[in-house]
Write a protein that holds these residues in place. Sequence first.
Motif, PDB file in Angstrom:
ATOM      1  N   GLU A  76      27.535 -57.438 -18.397  1.00  0.00           N
ATOM      2  CA  GLU A  76      27.351 -56.196 -18.526  1.00  0.00           C
ATOM      3  C   GLU A  76      28.085 -55.400 -17.219  1.00  0.00           C
ATOM      4  N   VAL A  77      28.755 -54.448 -17.168  1.00  0.00           N
ATOM      5  CA  VAL A  77      29.383 -53.847 -16.089  1.00  0.00           C
ATOM      6  C   VAL A  77      28.492 -52.452 -15.733  1.00  0.00           C
ATOM      7  N   VAL A  78      28.364 -52.465 -14.226  1.00  0.00           N
ATOM      8  CA  VAL A  78      27.490 -51.089 -13.912  1.00  0.00           C
ATOM      9  C   VAL A  78      28.590 -50.586 -12.770  1.00  0.00           C
ATOM     10  N   ARG A  79      28.584 -51.036 -11.770  1.00  0.00           N
ATOM     11  CA  ARG A  79      29.235 -50.607 -10.410  1.00  0.00           C
ATOM     12  C   ARG A  79      30.740 -50.266 -10.792  1.00  0.00           C
ATOM     13  N   SER A 138      35.368 -56.155 -15.911  1.00  0.00           N
ATOM     14  CA  SER A 138      34.262 -57.465 -15.441  1.00  0.00           C
ATOM     15  C   SER A 138      35.089 -58.041 -14.353  1.00  0.00           C
ATOM     16  N   CYS A 139      36.278 -58.141 -13.921  1.00  0.00           N
ATOM     17  CA  CYS A 139      37.023 -58.449 -12.557  1.00  0.00           C
ATOM     18  C   CYS A 139      36.368 -57.732 -11.517  1.00  0.00           C
ATOM     19  N   MET A 140      36.432 -56.307 -11.728  1.00  0.00           N
ATOM     20  CA  MET A 140      36.116 -55.433 -10.709  1.00  0.00           C
ATOM     21  C   MET A 140      34.551 -55.347 -10.427  1.00  0.00           C
ATOM     22  N   GLU A 141      33.792 -55.848 -11.386  1.00  0.00           N
ATOM     23  CA  GLU A 141      32.336 -55.838 -11.230  1.00  0.00           C
ATOM     24  C   GLU A 141      31.846 -57.046 -10.439  1.00  0.00           C
ATOM     25  N   LEU A 142      32.672 -58.030 -10.808  1.00  0.00           N
ATOM     26  CA  LEU A 142      32.486 -59.329  -9.916  1.00  0.00           C
ATOM     27  C   LEU A 142      32.925 -59.000  -8.467  1.00  0.00           C
ATOM     28  N   ALA A 143      33.937 -58.730  -8.061  1.00  0.00           N
ATOM     29  CA  ALA A 143      34.393 -58.120  -6.838  1.00  0.00           C
ATOM     30  C   ALA A 143      33.220 -57.136  -5.891  1.00  0.00           C
ATOM     31  N   LEU A 144      32.956 -56.424  -6.785  1.00  0.00           N
ATOM     32  CA  LEU A 144      31.903 -55.319  -6.143  1.00  0.00           C
ATOM     33  C   LEU A 144      30.613 -55.922  -5.802  1.00  0.00           C
ATOM     34  N   THR A 145      30.303 -56.981  -6.631  1.00  0.00           N
ATOM     35  CA  THR A 145      28.752 -57.647  -6.490  1.00  0.00           C
ATOM     36  C   THR A 145      28.966 -59.044  -5.955  1.00  0.00           C
ATOM     37  N   GLY A 146      29.996 -59.339  -5.266  1.00  0.00           N
ATOM     38  CA  GLY A 146      29.911 -60.429  -4.358  1.00  0.00           C
ATOM     39  C   GLY A 146      30.341 -61.801  -5.117  1.00  0.00           C
ATOM     40  N   GLY A 147      30.835 -61.553  -6.371  1.00  0.00           N
ATOM     41  CA  GLY A 147      31.071 -62.694  -7.045  1.00  0.00           C
ATOM     42  C   GLY A 147      32.585 -63.345  -6.763  1.00  0.00           C
ATOM     43  N   TYR A 148      33.175 -62.775  -6.018  1.00  0.00           N
ATOM     44  CA  TYR A 148      34.453 -63.420  -5.135  1.00  0.00           C
ATOM     45  C   TYR A 148      34.282 -63.692  -3.681  1.00  0.00           C
ATOM     46  N   LEU A 155      45.929 -52.141 -14.894  1.00  0.00           N
ATOM     47  CA  LEU A 155      46.240 -52.975 -13.557  1.00  0.00           C
ATOM     48  C   LEU A 155      46.716 -51.956 -12.382  1.00  0.00           C
ATOM     49  N   ARG A 156      47.689 -51.168 -12.756  1.00  0.00           N
ATOM     50  CA  ARG A 156      48.190 -50.155 -11.682  1.00  0.00           C
ATOM     51  C   ARG A 156      46.922 -49.253 -11.100  1.00  0.00           C
ATOM     52  N   CYS A 157      45.893 -48.925 -11.824  1.00  0.00           N
ATOM     53  CA  CYS A 157      44.710 -48.421 -11.196  1.00  0.00           C
ATOM     54  C   CYS A 157      43.913 -49.429 -10.325  1.00  0.00           C
ATOM     55  N   VAL A 158      43.896 -50.623 -11.169  1.00  0.00           N
ATOM     56  CA  VAL A 158      42.796 -51.504 -10.115  1.00  0.00           C
ATOM     57  C   VAL A 158      43.509 -52.118  -8.676  1.00  0.00           C
ATOM     58  N   THR A 159      44.960 -52.091  -8.580  1.00  0.00           N
ATOM     59  CA  THR A 159      45.297 -52.224  -7.472  1.00  0.00           C
ATOM     60  C   THR A 159      44.807 -51.291  -6.328  1.00  0.00           C
ATOM     61  N   GLN A 160      44.765 -50.115  -6.725  1.00  0.00           N
ATOM     62  CA  GLN A 160      44.169 -48.984  -5.745  1.00  0.00           C
ATOM     63  C   GLN A 160      42.574 -48.998  -5.611  1.00  0.00           C
ATOM     64  N   ASP A 161      41.950 -49.183  -6.821  1.00  0.00           N
ATOM     65  CA  ASP A 161      40.455 -49.281  -6.932  1.00  0.00           C
ATOM     66  C   ASP A 161      39.949 -50.544  -6.081  1.00  0.00           C
ATOM     67  N   PHE A 162      40.895 -51.638  -6.148  1.00  0.00           N
ATOM     68  CA  PHE A 162      40.339 -52.629  -5.328  1.00  0.00           C
ATOM     69  C   PHE A 162      40.501 -52.391  -3.809  1.00  0.00           C
ATOM     70  N   LYS A 163      41.449 -51.821  -3.304  1.00  0.00           N
ATOM     71  CA  LYS A 163      41.825 -51.628  -1.985  1.00  0.00           C
ATOM     72  C   LYS A 163      40.481 -50.434  -1.504  1.00  0.00           C
ATOM     73  N   LEU A 164      40.319 -49.624  -2.370  1.00  0.00           N
ATOM     74  CA  LEU A 164      39.261 -48.568  -1.966  1.00  0.00           C
ATOM     75  C   LEU A 164      37.843 -49.270  -2.114  1.00  0.00           C
ATOM     76  N   GLY A 165      37.298 -49.858  -3.146  1.00  0.00           N
ATOM     77  CA  GLY A 165      35.976 -50.121  -3.283  1.00  0.00           C
ATOM     78  C   GLY A 165      35.764 -51.345  -2.717  1.00  0.00           C
ATOM     79  N   VAL A 166      36.528 -52.392  -2.503  1.00  0.00           N
ATOM     80  CA  VAL A 166      36.092 -53.929  -2.428  1.00  0.00           C
ATOM     81  C   VAL A 166      36.260 -54.314  -0.883  1.00  0.00           C
ATOM     82  N   GLU A 167      35.286 -54.476  -0.118  1.00  0.00           N
ATOM     83  CA  GLU A 167      35.372 -54.848   1.101  1.00  0.00           C
ATOM     84  C   GLU A 167      35.491 -56.317   1.472  1.00  0.00           C
TER      85      GLU A 167
END
Length: 373
Positions: free
Chosen positions: A61-64, A79-89, A104-116
């Motif tokens: 289930e995806v939330v964040r 689900s990749c973004m969810e795993l990245a945001l919740t420590g799965g990676y 995928l174009r969106c994810v390149t920017q979402d990842f930069k913004l949201g994943v620390e």
Amino acid sequence: MANLQECLDYFKKVSENPKNQLKQYLEAGKQVIGCFPVYTPEVLADAAGIVPMGMWGAQMEVVRSKKYLVPFACPIMQSCMELALTGGYEGVKAVMIPSMCDTLRCVTQDFKLGVEGIACIPYTLTQNRKLPAAMEYLIAEYTYVKERIEELYGVNITEEAIDESIERYNAHNREMRRFASLANQHLDVITPTVRHHVFKSAWFMTKAEHLELMIRLNQELEAREPFAYSGKRVILTGITAEPDGLLQILEDHGLAVVGDDLAQEMRQYRTDIPEGGHGIYRLAAQWRDRIDPMAHDDELRRTDILESLLKENDAKAVIVCLMKFCDPEEYEFVAYNRELREKGYQVLSLDIDQQPAGYDQARTRIETLAELL
């Protein structure tokens, strides 16, 4: 590993628990880079001694990730973004993301913004791939990826190391193609789920490790007496054929997978890295030569690929594993579905999602297909 079953059990273990595989690499002191679907220049990481690990999401289930992606975005990316945001990676220093589609174009920017804590290395795969300018552009993109890997991981990627890695990847391609052929001689052992585990495990191991196991597995299969399979044979196409519960339904109804055109499986191994030129040029030339729905061609070649698979493997039906909200796949489906049906083949489309759900509808449709064959 002494025998066939031990090899198969190991592949199953790796494919079902990539997080544990990541943990083992990190505990061994290895550096890891994440590889988003579908085509990343893994060779550059491998040449540096960095472990490239595939990121194909999970049944969850995806939330964040809803904060960053619309509900009708690709389930794998959600689900990749969810795993990245919740420590799965956790432990992965960087990810390579190809901007091959709108999501995928969106994810390149979402990842930069949201994943620390995890760097993002985005790059663009050219679409007018046959033009000399396209090759020049992609060489520049891959050069950027190489330089970012060197900067982030503190390594130096030499031309000699790239050449060695290319040879390793091409050798692995050959063994995977060899397995796909040998598997059809042993359909009593290589069931749809077993076949899937062999392919999926390759995403979570170094190519050297997986290659060694594949050579051993293929030797074991060659040493066995071929099995005279008299059941029904199908071809799979799409992005992924998951989860295992879906493949189990095929087994329950006596359907053997004898070939595939799946992004997660055989599409990876159809096209070797060509000879000639420096390493990055050769990687760009491989993309130029690929046949894939995510790569532009002036004419549709999917029907020819699927018909060849059907004829070569004595199959009568194509099961389309249609990833929800995947525009490139849905676009092509309309054309090859019609063309294959006109040629007398059965075509069954199944929705693939990574949100946990039951398979009652899929079971009914697969049962109907089995009765028609």
